[in-house]
Design a protein around this motif. Structure first.
Motif, PDB file in Angstrom:
ATOM      1  N   GLU A 167       0.855  -1.197   0.000  1.00 12.02           N
ATOM      2  CA  GLU A 167       0.000   0.000   0.000  1.00 12.02           C
ATOM      3  C   GLU A 167       0.887   1.242   0.000  1.00 12.02           C
ATOM      4  N   LYS A 168       0.529   2.238  -0.820  1.00 13.56           N
ATOM      5  CA  LYS A 168       1.356   3.439  -0.955  1.00 13.56           C
ATOM      6  C   LYS A 168       0.955   4.554   0.004  1.00 13.56           C
ATOM      7  N   ASN A 169      -0.304   4.586   0.438  1.00 12.90           N
ATOM      8  CA  ASN A 169      -0.811   5.686   1.255  1.00 12.90           C
ATOM      9  C   ASN A 169      -0.512   5.468   2.734  1.00 12.90           C
ATOM     10  N   ASP A 170       0.101   6.469   3.374  1.00 16.16           N
ATOM     11  CA  ASP A 170       0.488   6.348   4.785  1.00 16.16           C
ATOM     12  C   ASP A 170      -0.715   6.078   5.692  1.00 16.16           C
ATOM     13  N   GLY A 171      -1.783   6.857   5.505  1.00 14.38           N
ATOM     14  CA  GLY A 171      -2.957   6.702   6.363  1.00 14.38           C
ATOM     15  C   GLY A 171      -3.606   5.349   6.212  1.00 14.38           C
ATOM     16  N   ASP A 172      -3.729   4.888   4.969  1.00  9.92           N
ATOM     17  CA  ASP A 172      -4.317   3.573   4.732  1.00  9.92           C
ATOM     18  C   ASP A 172      -3.443   2.472   5.315  1.00  9.92           C
ATOM     19  N   LEU A 173      -2.129   2.673   5.228  1.00  7.84           N
ATOM     20  CA  LEU A 173      -1.199   1.682   5.770  1.00  7.84           C
ATOM     21  C   LEU A 173      -1.408   1.508   7.267  1.00  7.84           C
ATOM     22  N   GLU A 174      -1.565   2.611   7.982  1.00  4.04           N
ATOM     23  CA  GLU A 174      -1.771   2.530   9.427  1.00  4.04           C
ATOM     24  C   GLU A 174      -3.113   1.876   9.749  1.00  4.04           C
ATOM     25  N   ASN A 175      -4.156   2.235   8.997  1.00  7.42           N
ATOM     26  CA  ASN A 175      -5.459   1.586   9.190  1.00  7.42           C
ATOM     27  C   ASN A 175      -5.357   0.083   8.948  1.00  7.42           C
ATOM     28  N   CYS A 176      -4.609  -0.288   7.897  1.00  2.00           N
ATOM     29  CA  CYS A 176      -4.441  -1.697   7.568  1.00  2.00           C
ATOM     30  C   CYS A 176      -3.765  -2.448   8.714  1.00  2.00           C
ATOM     31  N   LYS A 177      -2.730  -1.850   9.303  1.00  4.15           N
ATOM     32  CA  LYS A 177      -2.034  -2.488  10.434  1.00  4.15           C
ATOM     33  C   LYS A 177      -3.000  -2.760  11.580  1.00  4.15           C
ATOM     34  N   GLN A 178      -3.846  -1.775  11.888  1.00  5.99           N
ATOM     35  CA  GLN A 178      -4.791  -1.947  12.990  1.00  5.99           C
ATOM     36  C   GLN A 178      -5.862  -2.981  12.648  1.00  5.99           C
ATOM     37  N   ASN A 179      -6.287  -3.009  11.385  1.00  2.60           N
ATOM     38  CA  ASN A 179      -7.267  -4.018  10.976  1.00  2.60           C
ATOM     39  C   ASN A 179      -6.680  -5.422  11.042  1.00  2.60           C
ATOM     40  N   LEU A 180      -5.425  -5.575  10.636  1.00  2.00           N
ATOM     41  CA  LEU A 180      -4.772  -6.881  10.712  1.00  2.00           C
ATOM     42  C   LEU A 180      -4.744  -7.383  12.152  1.00  2.00           C
ATOM     43  N   ALA A 181      -4.397  -6.486  13.087  1.00  2.00           N
ATOM     44  CA  ALA A 181      -4.357  -6.880  14.494  1.00  2.00           C
ATOM     45  C   ALA A 181      -5.751  -7.254  15.002  1.00  2.00           C
ATOM     46  N   LYS A 182      -6.753  -6.468  14.629  1.00  7.02           N
ATOM     47  CA  LYS A 182      -8.112  -6.737  15.087  1.00  7.02           C
ATOM     48  C   LYS A 182      -8.607  -8.102  14.609  1.00  7.02           C
ATOM     49  N   PHE A 183      -8.352  -8.414  13.340  1.00  6.56           N
ATOM     50  CA  PHE A 183      -8.874  -9.649  12.759  1.00  6.56           C
ATOM     51  C   PHE A 183      -7.887 -10.820  12.867  1.00  6.56           C
ATOM     52  N   ARG A 184      -6.799 -10.612  13.624  1.00 10.20           N
ATOM     53  CA  ARG A 184      -5.862 -11.684  13.946  1.00 10.20           C
ATOM     54  C   ARG A 184      -5.210 -12.292  12.711  1.00 10.20           C
ATOM     55  N   VAL A 185      -4.725 -11.408  11.871  1.00 12.40           N
ATOM     56  CA  VAL A 185      -4.029 -11.816  10.654  1.00 12.40           C
ATOM     57  C   VAL A 185      -2.620 -11.236  10.682  1.00 12.40           C
ATOM     58  N   ASP A 186      -1.641 -12.096  10.518  1.00 13.41           N
ATOM     59  CA  ASP A 186      -0.242 -11.679  10.514  1.00 13.41           C
ATOM     60  C   ASP A 186       0.287 -11.749   9.085  1.00 13.41           C
ATOM     61  N   ALA A 187      -0.026 -10.717   8.305  1.00  9.68           N
ATOM     62  CA  ALA A 187       0.415 -10.648   6.912  1.00  9.68           C
ATOM     63  C   ALA A 187       1.674  -9.793   6.827  1.00  9.68           C
TER      64      ALA A 187
END
Length: 401
Positions: free
Chosen positions: A275-295
């Motif tokens: 992902e190129k967008n800083d804000g989306d990247l941070e949201n993605c990190k938090q979503n990964l943690a919430k949904f228990r995915v270690d990508a």
């Protein structure tokens, strides 16, 4: 012809061996094993060879060895041990001992035939979250790097507080110790390097079926539309034809919604997102943690960064900021046999460009135009709101190419 025997041994040393096994060891010409196992046989009269580094050189030596050989292995060598590799390269007979996992369940006084088994011994902990999430009982082989402390910290970072842990240290030896912990307790405790961890689920785990509601994902504000909508996401993931062990690329991951749902299916595989967008990247990190995915999440603009990913079984392209031909060129050239690429296009121009690229590279395609409307209340009545139409392109190699 030389006789090669592999004998499993416990932490208690010689007393774990049947008399016949000890006889074979004493009569052998070459005794091979880890330094800890070899130390149990200080009076051995033949040659002793410690296993150091990789197993390739050991295989080369054994292929030309003419003497009788015994290889010592810890516990059951066919359970995450050296037995499976060596037996695929050379002819040998295997005599297992009790595995540390088997001993741990015996100490717990619990059954183990329905447990989930995994190892982080000499392996990356990456992806453990989605592998164990929701499992009732999980047995984990550890090492000094991926210790019980690190495992506890890792699981807590994904909110897995419903698990308690049984840690068995030095199982079978006179230094054996077995204890129960909450994960919060385990992260601050000290442990012997020789241990196994058993996770037991004591509470309910969150469950997300396929087609997670859009509102569940943290999204960029005020532009909440920047997410692959649930209906489109479900169709796109279906087109990827994922297996349990698939390696998946998600290009332009944004909120991470596709990467997350893909990881729930490909639990034993790997998911790589860019992902190129800083804000989306941070949201993605938090979503990964919430949904228990270690990508594996990379900050970058494709195609830069894709060279760091292993070859994929499936590629999802949710959006590009230009450079589509270069991106598709890499995806098409590196896609594994029988793999699938799914691309979402909003404009007919992007659809046309993608179809041309796929055709030039000998790919077959199937296009679905998804026009989705969702119900919306209006006073005491119901009307429908239309989502933007999306072209969902599935692409795969023609047979024989």
């Amino acid at each position: 012809m030389a006789s090669i025997k592999m004998i499993g041994i416990g932490d208690e040393g010689k007393v774990s061996l049947l008399p016949m096994y000890e006889k074979w060891i004493n009569e052998s010409d070459l005794l091979i094993g880890g330094k800890r196992q070899l130390a149990f046989f200080s009076e051995f009269a033949g040659e002793k060879m410690p296993i150091e580094g990789g197993l390739y050189s050991l295989v080369e030596r054994l292929q030309t060895e003419t003497r009788n050989v015994v290889i010592l292995a810890s516990g059951d060598p066919m359970f995450y041990g050296i037995g499976s590799y060596l037996s695929s390269k050379i002819d040998l007979d295997i005599y297992p001992y009790i595995s540390s996992i088997q001993l741990a369940f015996a100490r717990m006084k619990e059954r183990w035939q329905d447990a989930y088994f995994t190892s982080v011994h000499g392996r990356s902990i990456k992806g453990l979250a989605q592998r164990v999430d929701g499992k009732k009982t999980v047995a984990i082989l550890t090492d000094t790097e991926n210790s019980p402390n690190k495992i506890a910290q890792y699981l807590l970072s994904f909110g897995m507080t419903e698990y308690e842990a049984f840690v068995g240290e030095n199982l079978g030896s006179d230094k054996e110790r077995c204890r129960w912990f909450t994960l919060s307790e385990m992260k601050d405790e000290e442990f012997s390097p020789l241990n196994v961890v058993i996770l037991k689920k004591k509470g309910e785990s969150p469950h997300w079926p396929i087609g997670i509601d859009d509102s569940e994902f943290l999204q960029r504000k005020p532009d909440k539309g920047l997410i692959t909508k649930k209906e489109i996401r479900t169709l796109s993931i279906s087109g990827l034809r994922l297996k349990e062990d698939s390696t998946v690329w998600d290009i332009g991951t944004c909120t991470g919604s596709v990467a997350i749902e893909a990881a729930k299916i490909a639990r034993e595989g790997q998911v790589f997102a860019i992902e190129k967008n800083d804000g989306d990247l941070e949201n993605c990190k938090q979503n990964l943690a919430k949904f228990r995915v270690d990508a594996t999440l990379v900050h970058g603009k494709a195609p830069e960064g894709l060279e760091t990913f292993p070859d994929p079984d499936a590629v999802f392209i949710g959006g590009t900021a230009g450079g589509m031909e270069d991106i598709l060129d890499i995806c098409c050239s590196r896609l594994k046999a029988c793999g699938r690429i799914v691309l979402n296009a909003v404009t007919i121009e992007n659809l046309s460009e993608a179809m041309l690229v796929f055709k030039e590279r000998g790919y077959e395609t199937n296009i679905t135009l998804a026009q989705i409307s969702r119900s919306k209340p209006i006073l005491n009545l119901t009307r429908f709101d239309a989502l933007n139409p999306i072209y969902i392109i599935e692409a795969w190699r023609k047979e024989g190419e």
